[in-house]
Design an enzyme around this catalytic site. Structure first.
Site, short mmCIF file in Angstrom:
data_model
loop_
_atom_site.label_atom_id
_atom_site.label_comp_id
_atom_site.label_asym_id
_atom_site.label_seq_id
_atom_site.Cartn_x
_atom_site.Cartn_y
_atom_site.Cartn_z
N SER A 177 -7.55 -29.56 -19.34
CA SER A 177 -7.00 -28.29 -19.73
C SER A 177 -6.06 -28.34 -20.95
O SER A 177 -5.85 -27.31 -21.59
CB SER A 177 -6.24 -27.69 -18.54
OG SER A 177 -5.13 -28.51 -18.20
N SER A 228 -6.69 -33.78 -17.34
CA SER A 228 -6.32 -32.72 -18.29
C SER A 228 -5.74 -33.18 -19.62
O SER A 228 -5.73 -32.39 -20.56
CB SER A 228 -5.36 -31.73 -17.63
OG SER A 228 -6.10 -30.79 -16.90
N LYS A 283 2.63 -28.31 -23.96
CA LYS A 283 1.66 -27.48 -23.24
C LYS A 283 2.39 -26.33 -22.55
O LYS A 283 3.49 -26.52 -22.02
CB LYS A 283 0.95 -28.37 -22.22
CG LYS A 283 -0.22 -27.73 -21.50
CD LYS A 283 -0.85 -28.76 -20.55
CE LYS A 283 -2.02 -28.19 -19.79
NZ LYS A 283 -2.62 -29.19 -18.88
#
Ligand SMILES: [Zn+2]
Lengths: 433, 432
Positions: free
Chosen positions: B128, B152, B54
């Site tokens: 996210s 997330s 990420k």
């Protein structure tokens, strides 16, 4: 006149407050890492234990009540010298003390900001994150003489208790009020500056009042070169630092800090005077714990005043000449004691003793000034690695800043007599073995 | 589809071949799905299976944008601690898209474009860590590391049909993970199966986990009924079926009411706003990213922050600054801390009634991009993933439907047990 002080002391420690970068570096931005430059994602390490211990020693010496724990807070404001635009500062470690009749409000630890040069728009992060101990007094100092006495004795205490190096600077803010209006003076960077700023500000206020002027509550800045305080250009606004507990850090457990409480300068001085030592010699001997140790040992065999006087005039004289403390000189106390024993028992003449003392000091001193040999560097590196195995472990886990720490420690052990590039080379070799 | 265990057993040359195929696939599909923001230089000889990271986690030498324009050209000067033992066995294939700084639950709000759900490009991937979920589902990579503050990794795991674990808070170093809410942030593993997630966590936390030798027989599974009742029908049905699979294997179901869990969302958002506003102070235009001019330094900082931070980031910074102002601090931030304690106590209480808590991961199926129009509608999607975050507990999302996740929550530091139950469920599910 009422004067209060906020004194910032750089405690004696080799690492920064929340990372392992060395506290000093010659070239700008060389003792830095992701943590002390506030890189995105970088997290602080637990607070520097030595800095906390020094703060505890100081708080105790100032008669403060110790807290059980202190929380690390973030103080928010935008300024180019703050890597993350917040400064980490702890809640009090000790409070409600007293020193020379001046009430001490609190003692806490914090991190220094970077060095910002507004004229060139440059920032040197070597100073960012360097530990500071802050001592805040109540406005109990009521004359410039009292201020001088306070600052002198406070400095002596710092050096005697090995909280700060004699050479390290003290930073201070002060508040001065001749009448009812309190004026803050910031940006004082020397011991001498503290007194000069107080004197100047008291005079300015008195003169203004005598001329029939009115004082305003304001913050002024001390200009060391001009020797005067100047009104701040910034508008005086009620600032809100949005203090918040740092979510990255556990509270500091003060109750678990175990430090010895050495006899402070006043007690030592009193003891010497009771033993028959004259005041000026007692003051001189209580400058350094090493002097007191010499005195305690030799005064068993010789007349105390003679011992003290020898320390004051001969030993301290030679050291002052070289702007060194006995500890910094690297000379063993035992060697000095043997020499003093010979001198005081008149086995050797005073002249001969001084000559021997000079040789002793200069031999050590010469080692500091000549370049260290490759062999010295290797030995020092090995000793550093052995003494800091935990740091070596961190380095092996990929923490690159651990390298800077080891480099700094070795450099210091060598009395800064070797080329740092040479140390780095040897260090790399040994670490990768 | 190859399992994680099989992929990890590939020969060096087979791993390289697979890696190259995945690079080609990313090149072909990225315009449509937008899972990657940066693809790492093509390794001539990758030699290891692929890892997606990420883009709010730093990998030394690789650009790290956190999906925000303020870090558009920021190259990471160091690597996150959690990656040190992972990148010795996996090769970073690229950095994945997410909601900027992890602040979002849809996976569609990156400054560099929305990420699309792998099953339906008109729908959100969940966030996210949306890019990770999509990249895994499309087999653009085999392993992924994301971050989880309030759901997330679990939300995209559920919506993309993959596995994601939020580890116990404090188990994995956060050094190198960009801040969202520091008292809750975790670096979190994702894979297509529980084995893959356990493999990653072992390397991130320096532990050994034994997944087999585990039976559901005699286990007590706690089900907070209001969370189940409050979910969409498709979600409820899939989760009920998953619970039945476990009870069929000998687990006992314990239905409970847990009214204090309703404080989770408001407590979290105030805490996060406050911590986030503090963390974001550093983006003043002086050190990172584009910089706006101004008459005074204050004006320049203000204009920079005004121009280059997204609406949602600004909203959170404003609310956080407001909540921590001297005159409000006790009213908001302290109240949030109290709410957090209530939720944590409730969760601890539930785990006294059984061994694990089981809930849906998300209360709904992936929504249409642009369907949730107000911030509040978005925030309420965290109702399931929030409580374990506030309690610091490990929480795993395992698929129990194409875009439905089963959330398994255990006591703090019982990450191994949570993974074991997830692994056992996976096998029961697949043997049906
Ligand atoms: Zn540093």
């Amino acid at each position: 006149m009422k004067v209060g002080l906020e004194i910032h002391v750089y405690p004696r420690t080799s690492a920064k407050m929340f990372c392992m970068c060395f506290v000093r570096a010659e070239d700008a931005n060389t003792s830095v890492c992701p943590r002390c430059t506030g890189q995105p994602g970088a997290k602080p390490m637990a607070p520097n234990r030595t800095a906390v211990e020094k703060a505890v020693v100081l708080a105790k010496a100032l008669g403060c009540k110790l807290e059980v724990r202190a929380t690390v807070l973030r103080k928010h404001y935008f300024y180019p010298d703050l890597p993350s635009n917040y400064q980490r500062t702890s809640t009090p470690i000790g409070r409600e003390g007293s020193f020379l009749g001046v009430r001490i409000r609190e003692v806490h630890v914090e991190e220094d900001a970077a060095r910002y040069e507004p004229r060139d728009g440059t920032v040197d992060y070597n100073r960012a994150g360097v530990p500071l101990i802050e001592v805040v007094t109540e406005p109990d100092i009521n004359s410039t003489d009292a201020a001088k006495n306070f600052v002198d004795e406070f400095s002596r205490l710092l050096h005697y208790l090995k909280i700060a190096d004699p050479s390290s600077a003290i930073k201070a803010d002060t508040n001065v009020s001749v009448g009812d209006t309190r004026v803050e003076v910031k940006n004082i960077n020397t011991t001498h500056g503290i007194l000069a700023a107080i004197e100047h500000e008291a005079k300015r206020q008195t003169e203004l009042l005598e001329r029939g002027g009115t004082l305003v509550q304001e913050t002024r800045h001390w200009d060391e070169t001009k020797g005067r305080t100047l009104a701040s250009r910034e508008k005086e606004t009620e600032s809100d630092y949005r203090y918040m507990e740092d979510p990255d850090l556990q509270p500091i457990d003060i109750s678990s800090v175990r430090v010895a409480t050495p006899e402070d300068t006043f007690a030592a001085r009193k003891r010497l005077e009771r033993a028959g030592v004259a005041r000026d010699a007692a003051v001189a001997v209580t400058e350094e714990q090493e002097f007191v140790a010499l005195f305690d040992s030799l005064s068993k065999r010789f007349e105390p005043q003679r011992v003290a006087e020898w320390i004051r005039r001969d030993l301290r004289g030679e050291l002052n000449h070289r702007t060194l403390t006995l500890e910094q000189s690297g000379v063993k106390t035992k060697d000095v004691e043997r020499l003093m024993d010979d001198a005081l028992s008149e086995k050797i003449t005073r002249h001969k003793a001084k000559q021997l003392l000079r040789e002793l000091l200069d031999k050590k001193e010469s080692k500091h000034t000549t370049k260290a040999s490759k062999e010295d560097v290797e030995k020092a590196v090995e000793a550093t690695l052995l003494a800091h195995q935990d740091v070596v472990q961190r380095y092996r886990e990929g923490k690159k800043e651990a390298f800077n720490f080891l480099l700094g420690e070795t450099n210091r052990a060598l009395g800064f007599a070797a080329d740092p590039k040479e140390i780095a080379k040897v260090l790399k070799e040994k670490l990768n073995m | 589809m190859m399992g994680s265990k099989e992929i990890l057993g590939l020969s060096t040359s087979d791993a390289t071949e697979r890696f190259h195929k995945q690079l080609t696939l990313i090149e072909k599909q990225n315009k449509t799905y937008n899972a990657f923001v940066t693809v790492t230089d093509k390794y001539a000889n990758a030699g290891y299976p692929s890892l997606a990271v990420k883009d709010n986690i730093l990998v030394e030498g690789i650009r790290c944008t956190s999906s925000s324009r303020v870090l558009e050209n920021y190259v990471a000067p160091y690597s996150a601690d959690a990656l040190h033992n992972v990148t010795t066995h996996l090769r970073v294939i690229g950095k994945t898209v997410h909601d900027p700084f992890g602040a979002g639950g849809s996976g569609t709000t990156s400054d560099f474009g929305a990420t699309k759900n792998p099953f339906d490009t008109t729908r959100v991937p969940g966030g996210s860590s949306g890019g990770n979920g999509v990249a895994l589902a499309l087999e653009q990579c085999d392993f992924a590391i994301g971050s989880d503050t309030f759901g997330s990794v679990r939300a995209p795991a559920a919506f993309c049909g993959v596995v994601g674990l939020r580890p116990t808070y404090g188990l994995v170093s956060r050094h190198g993970l960009m801040d969202l809410a520091m008292s809750l942030d975790t670096i979190a593993p994702m894979a297509r199966d529980v084995y893959g997630v356990a493999y990653l966590l072992e390397r991130m936390a320096n532990k050994r986990y034994e997944l087999d030798k585990f039976s559901a027989r005699g286990l007590k599974i706690v089900v907070p009924t209001e969370l189940l009742d409050g979910s969409a029908k498709e979600v409820r049905d899939a989760v009920e079926k998953a619970i039945a699979t476990l009870t069929d294997a000998g687990a006992k179901r314990v239905d409970v009411r847990a009214p204090n869990l309703r404080y989770a969302v408001p407590s979290y958002y105030i805490t996060m706003f406050a911590e986030f506003s503090s963390a974001m102070q550093r983006f003043d235009g002086l050190k990172y990213g584009p910089r706006a001019d101004g008459e005074t330094p204050e004006e320049a900082v203000s204009k920079t922050r005004g121009s280059y931070l997204s609406e949602e980031l600004k909203r959170r910074i404003f609310l956080g600054t407001y909540a921590t102002r001297k005159e409000h601090a006790n009213k908001w931030y302290a109240a949030a801390l109290r709410g957090r304690t209530l939720v944590a106590k409730e969760m601890q209480g539930l785990l006294k009634k059984g061994d694990f808590i089981v809930t849906p991961t998300m209360p709904v199926l992936p929504w249409k991009i642009g369907e949730l129009t107000t911030p509040l509608q978005n925030y309420l999607m965290d109702v399931m993933t929030g409580p374990p975050s506030l309690a610091g507990m490990p929480a795993l999302s395992v698929p129990c439907g194409r875009t439905v996740g089963l959330q398994i929550i255990g006591n703090r530091f019982k990450d191994a047990e949570v993974l074991q139950l997830g692994h056992a469920y996976e096998r029961l599910r697949d043997s049906k």
